[in-house]
Write a protein that holds these residues in place. Structure first.
Motif, PDB file in Angstrom:
ATOM      1  N   THR A 235       0.979  -1.115  -0.007  1.00  0.00           N
ATOM      2  CA  THR A 235      -0.177  -0.020   0.048  1.00  0.00           C
ATOM      3  C   THR A 235       0.908   1.156   0.038  1.00  0.00           C
ATOM      4  N   THR A 236       2.023   1.350   0.800  1.00  0.00           N
ATOM      5  CA  THR A 236       2.776   2.558   0.739  1.00  0.00           C
ATOM      6  C   THR A 236       3.652   2.577  -0.508  1.00  0.00           C
ATOM      7  N   HIS A 237       4.531   1.510  -0.945  1.00  0.00           N
ATOM      8  CA  HIS A 237       5.339   1.939  -2.192  1.00  0.00           C
ATOM      9  C   HIS A 237       4.865   0.674  -3.107  1.00  0.00           C
ATOM     10  N   PRO A 238       3.782   0.704  -3.820  1.00  0.00           N
ATOM     11  CA  PRO A 238       3.295  -0.421  -4.603  1.00  0.00           C
ATOM     12  C   PRO A 238       4.411  -0.453  -5.851  1.00  0.00           C
ATOM     13  N   ILE A 239       4.609  -1.675  -6.179  1.00  0.00           N
ATOM     14  CA  ILE A 239       5.588  -1.989  -7.376  1.00  0.00           C
ATOM     15  C   ILE A 239       4.798  -2.710  -8.414  1.00  0.00           C
ATOM     16  N   SER A 240       5.183  -2.823  -9.772  1.00  0.00           N
ATOM     17  CA  SER A 240       4.478  -3.357 -10.723  1.00  0.00           C
ATOM     18  C   SER A 240       4.722  -5.050 -10.702  1.00  0.00           C
ATOM     19  N   ILE A 241       3.822  -5.573 -11.405  1.00  0.00           N
ATOM     20  CA  ILE A 241       3.654  -7.105 -11.480  1.00  0.00           C
ATOM     21  C   ILE A 241       5.086  -7.597 -11.928  1.00  0.00           C
ATOM     22  N   GLU A 242       5.786  -6.885 -12.802  1.00  0.00           N
ATOM     23  CA  GLU A 242       7.122  -7.318 -13.523  1.00  0.00           C
ATOM     24  C   GLU A 242       7.959  -7.110 -12.620  1.00  0.00           C
ATOM     25  N   LYS A 243       8.242  -6.248 -11.594  1.00  0.00           N
ATOM     26  CA  LYS A 243       9.220  -5.871 -10.751  1.00  0.00           C
ATOM     27  C   LYS A 243       9.103  -7.156  -9.389  1.00  0.00           C
ATOM     28  N   LEU A 244       7.753  -7.275  -9.213  1.00  0.00           N
ATOM     29  CA  LEU A 244       7.544  -8.186  -8.333  1.00  0.00           C
ATOM     30  C   LEU A 244       8.156  -9.714  -8.498  1.00  0.00           C
ATOM     31  N   VAL A 245       7.776 -10.035  -9.768  1.00  0.00           N
ATOM     32  CA  VAL A 245       8.076 -11.477 -10.210  1.00  0.00           C
ATOM     33  C   VAL A 245       9.711 -11.480 -10.451  1.00  0.00           C
ATOM     34  N   ILE A 246      10.297 -10.382 -10.925  1.00  0.00           N
ATOM     35  CA  ILE A 246      11.755 -10.648 -10.745  1.00  0.00           C
ATOM     36  C   ILE A 246      12.167 -10.693  -9.665  1.00  0.00           C
ATOM     37  N   SER A 247      11.782  -9.664  -8.611  1.00  0.00           N
ATOM     38  CA  SER A 247      12.124 -10.042  -7.144  1.00  0.00           C
ATOM     39  C   SER A 247      12.361 -11.191  -6.676  1.00  0.00           C
ATOM     40  N   LYS A 248      11.115 -12.232  -7.231  1.00  0.00           N
ATOM     41  CA  LYS A 248      11.117 -13.501  -6.654  1.00  0.00           C
ATOM     42  C   LYS A 248      11.923 -14.485  -7.245  1.00  0.00           C
ATOM     43  N   ILE A 249      12.377 -14.354  -8.268  1.00  0.00           N
ATOM     44  CA  ILE A 249      13.037 -15.276  -9.295  1.00  0.00           C
ATOM     45  C   ILE A 249      14.433 -14.813  -9.413  1.00  0.00           C
ATOM     46  N   CYS A 250      14.918 -13.774  -8.799  1.00  0.00           N
ATOM     47  CA  CYS A 250      16.276 -13.358  -9.238  1.00  0.00           C
ATOM     48  C   CYS A 250      17.218 -14.396  -9.149  1.00  0.00           C
ATOM     49  N   SER A 251      16.959 -15.207  -7.904  1.00  0.00           N
ATOM     50  CA  SER A 251      18.236 -16.009  -7.748  1.00  0.00           C
ATOM     51  C   SER A 251      18.495 -17.268  -8.630  1.00  0.00           C
ATOM     52  N   VAL A 252      17.219 -17.515  -9.523  1.00  0.00           N
ATOM     53  CA  VAL A 252      17.378 -18.619 -10.462  1.00  0.00           C
ATOM     54  C   VAL A 252      17.054 -18.389 -12.016  1.00  0.00           C
ATOM     55  N   ARG A 253      16.865 -17.150 -12.028  1.00  0.00           N
ATOM     56  CA  ARG A 253      16.426 -16.384 -13.512  1.00  0.00           C
ATOM     57  C   ARG A 253      17.969 -16.398 -14.313  1.00  0.00           C
ATOM     58  N   GLU A 254      17.763 -16.840 -15.438  1.00  0.00           N
ATOM     59  CA  GLU A 254      18.782 -16.838 -16.398  1.00  0.00           C
ATOM     60  C   GLU A 254      18.539 -15.606 -17.531  1.00  0.00           C
ATOM     61  N   GLN A 255      17.698 -15.786 -18.207  1.00  0.00           N
ATOM     62  CA  GLN A 255      17.390 -14.910 -19.453  1.00  0.00           C
ATOM     63  C   GLN A 255      15.915 -14.719 -19.709  1.00  0.00           C
ATOM     64  N   ASP A 256      15.641 -14.276 -20.573  1.00  0.00           N
ATOM     65  CA  ASP A 256      14.186 -14.203 -21.130  1.00  0.00           C
ATOM     66  C   ASP A 256      14.012 -14.555 -22.275  1.00  0.00           C
ATOM     67  N   VAL A 257      12.826 -15.168 -22.881  1.00  0.00           N
ATOM     68  CA  VAL A 257      12.660 -15.567 -24.008  1.00  0.00           C
ATOM     69  C   VAL A 257      11.585 -14.844 -24.829  1.00  0.00           C
ATOM     70  N   GLU A 258      11.844 -14.529 -26.160  1.00  0.00           N
ATOM     71  CA  GLU A 258      10.634 -13.746 -26.963  1.00  0.00           C
ATOM     72  C   GLU A 258       9.862 -14.458 -27.817  1.00  0.00           C
ATOM     73  N   ASN A 259      10.324 -15.617 -28.527  1.00  0.00           N
ATOM     74  CA  ASN A 259       9.614 -16.602 -29.226  1.00  0.00           C
ATOM     75  C   ASN A 259       9.444 -17.905 -29.046  1.00  0.00           C
ATOM     76  N   TYR A 260       8.460 -18.303 -29.559  1.00  0.00           N
ATOM     77  CA  TYR A 260       8.178 -19.878 -29.293  1.00  0.00           C
ATOM     78  C   TYR A 260       9.294 -21.008 -29.620  1.00  0.00           C
ATOM     79  N   GLU A 261      10.158 -20.661 -30.751  1.00  0.00           N
ATOM     80  CA  GLU A 261      11.209 -21.606 -31.002  1.00  0.00           C
ATOM     81  C   GLU A 261      12.193 -21.553 -29.773  1.00  0.00           C
ATOM     82  N   LYS A 262      12.524 -20.414 -29.340  1.00  0.00           N
ATOM     83  CA  LYS A 262      13.673 -20.186 -28.049  1.00  0.00           C
ATOM     84  C   LYS A 262      13.046 -20.896 -26.813  1.00  0.00           C
TER      85      LYS A 262
END
Length: 484
Positions: free
Chosen positions: A69-96
């Motif tokens: 309520t005090t400092h709301p963050i976007s869903i994108e920042k929330l997800v990144i904060s929860k997965i930062c320890s295991v996140r490797e990269q992003d994918v943009e297409n179905y083949e990748k």
């Protein structure tokens, strides 16, 4: 063909991925709901490769997430904060996305977001570290490589923490991608050697590499030579010794054998026992090894030559004894030698393929019973059985298994030459083998040179292993030519 970008809506992503993955039975689609943001997410992974405790922690964190309520963050920042320890990269297409899923990675998609996140939650199934099965020593380190490339590199780093040891990785294979590591000691490995190794590895077009032995055959200098031109090992200490000599090490994910290049014939006849024991014992074992190698290849051929063509070269009493043992044998010496040698090779191969307790029994009992029965049936002479037994024992003294296989095969060539031309044929075959070795190269460096045994800087570690007194001198396998 350009792959289609990921859909924005989660349902469309899910349907498209299912069609891309052909409804594979082991692909898991796990949906979650993030209540604070009223948004759904989707995990996609291959069942059986997941580190489930770490996965469950991420699912619980996202499922319990609330909007601050005090400092709301976007869903994108929330997800990144929860997965930062295991996140490797992003994918943009179905083949990748498809490629990452089948590589054992976990993909996370959020409704309304175009890209997906690649999470490294893979749990590798590996065996525990143990003693090398093909290079056992009486004294020295007992740990050997396993089928995990990362664990093997970790073993090398554990034995040596020098920052100049460089590790470079790349993936090979047109159908099945296999990770390959190139390891060298910066400042000791020559630029020309590194350039040649990279050139050959990059030129590999194999569909799949299940083991380093497949890669070895694709990058060696001469494919039609019976001799291995690249040394392989399961031992981290031998790898470190090779790195310190300026050689290059190649490791393949899924294989417990490392490749070391370039290689010389003297390196293949060295064992860690030579350096971990006193120099007198090491020198004795090395001389014994060279002597055993000659016996393995030529003893049966010399017997055939002397009995068939040159019995006059034998002492009279010995010639009469041999004639007495062969009195009722209907076959010429070459035929009885072929019969016994092939029988021993069959027993040896059967012993390898059978379970360990049964294989040892078959090898021992089969050899004794068949040999004794063959003598009693007058198929072969008793002296021939002794000679074959000696050549079999001496063939096991070669430290490098693939190198020993080459000489076991050459033994049959020596027997054929001896059966046709006598002692002249034996000598001719020896000259052919030496000539071939002299022309052979390993990554454009000589495989065998007589100067290795008489050179000013190399004779101390060729036939003999003289004591080391120089401070900082490498003990393991220091026989590489100094001008290489």
């Amino acid at each position: 063909m350009v792959s289609k970008p990921l859909h924005i809506k989660l349902d469309e992503k899910k349907e498209k991925l299912k069609s891309e993955l052909d409804m594979q039975a082991d692909i898991v689609f796990k949906e979650i709901f993030i209540p604070g943001y009223e948004i759904s997410g989707l995990f996609v992974f291959v069942n059986g490769t997941m580190n489930y405790p770490a996965f469950n922690d991420i699912v619980l964190d996202l499922s319990a997430a609330q909007v601050e309520t005090t400092h709301p963050i976007s869903i994108e920042k929330l997800v990144i904060s929860k997965i930062c320890s295991v996140r490797e990269q992003d994918v943009e297409n179905y083949e990748k996305a498809k490629e990452q899923i089948f590589d054992g990675k976990t993909l996370l998609f959020i409704d309304g977001m175009a890209n997906g996140y690649v999470l490294n939650l893979k749990k590798e199934k590996i065996r525990t570290l143990g003693e090398p099965s093909t290079e056992r020593v009486v004294r020295g380190p007992k740990l050997g490589f396993i089928e995990s490339l990362q664990e093997n590199i970790g073993l090398i780093r554990q034995y040596s923490n020098h920052p100049n040891i460089i590790v470079k990785k790349q993936k090979l294979g047109t159908l099945e991608k296999r990770e390959v590591a190139l390891i060298y000691y910066e400042g000791k490995a020559s630029d020309s050697l590194l350039k040649e190794v990279n050139k050959r590895i990059n030129g590999v077009k194999a569909t799949d590499l299940q083991d380093s032995g497949m890669l070895e055959e694709l990058i060696e200098d001469t494919s039609f030579s019976p001799f291995p031109q690249i040394q392989n090992t399961e031992r981290p200490d031998k790898v470190l010794a090779a790195l310190q000599e300026g050689r290059v090490v190649i490791m393949v994910d899924g294989s417990p054998f490392a490749l070391m290049a370039p290689t010389t014939i003297t390196m293949l006849l060295q064992s860690p026992d030579d350096y971990y024991e006193r120099w007198v014992a090491g020198s004795f074992l090395r001389v014994l090894r060279y002597f055993s190698l000659f016996i393995t290849v030529f003893l049966s051929g010399i017997y055939i030559s002397l009995v068939s063509y040159n019995p006059g070269l034998l002492p009279t009493e010995l010639a009469m004894t041999i004639a007495g043992t062969r009195e009722n044998v209907p076959f010429p010496p070459f035929v009885e030698a072929i019969i016994m040698e092939l029988t021993i090779e069959l027993l040896r191969e059967a012993g390898i393929r059978l379970p360990a307790p049964i294989g040892q029994t078959v090898g021992l009992v089969g050899g004794v019973i068949i040999g004794q029965a063959a003598v009693q049936a007058n198929i072969v002479s008793s002296l021939m059985v002794i000679i074959v037994a000696i050549t079999t024992i001496t063939s096991f003294t070669v430290p490098q298994y693939s190198f020993g296989l080459a000489f076991r095969a050459l033994r049959f060539g020596a027997m054929i030459f001896s059966a046709v031309l006598g002692l002249y044929g034996t000598s001719l075959f020896f000259i052919i083998v030496i000539s071939h070795l002299s022309k052979l190269t390993s990554f454009q460096e000589p495989y065998f040179q007589p100067t290795d045994f008489i050179g000013k800087k190399t004779w101390k570690d060729a036939f003999l292993r003289l004591p080391k007194r120089k401070k900082g001198e490498n003990f393991l396998e220091p026989s590489r030519r100094q001008n290489s």
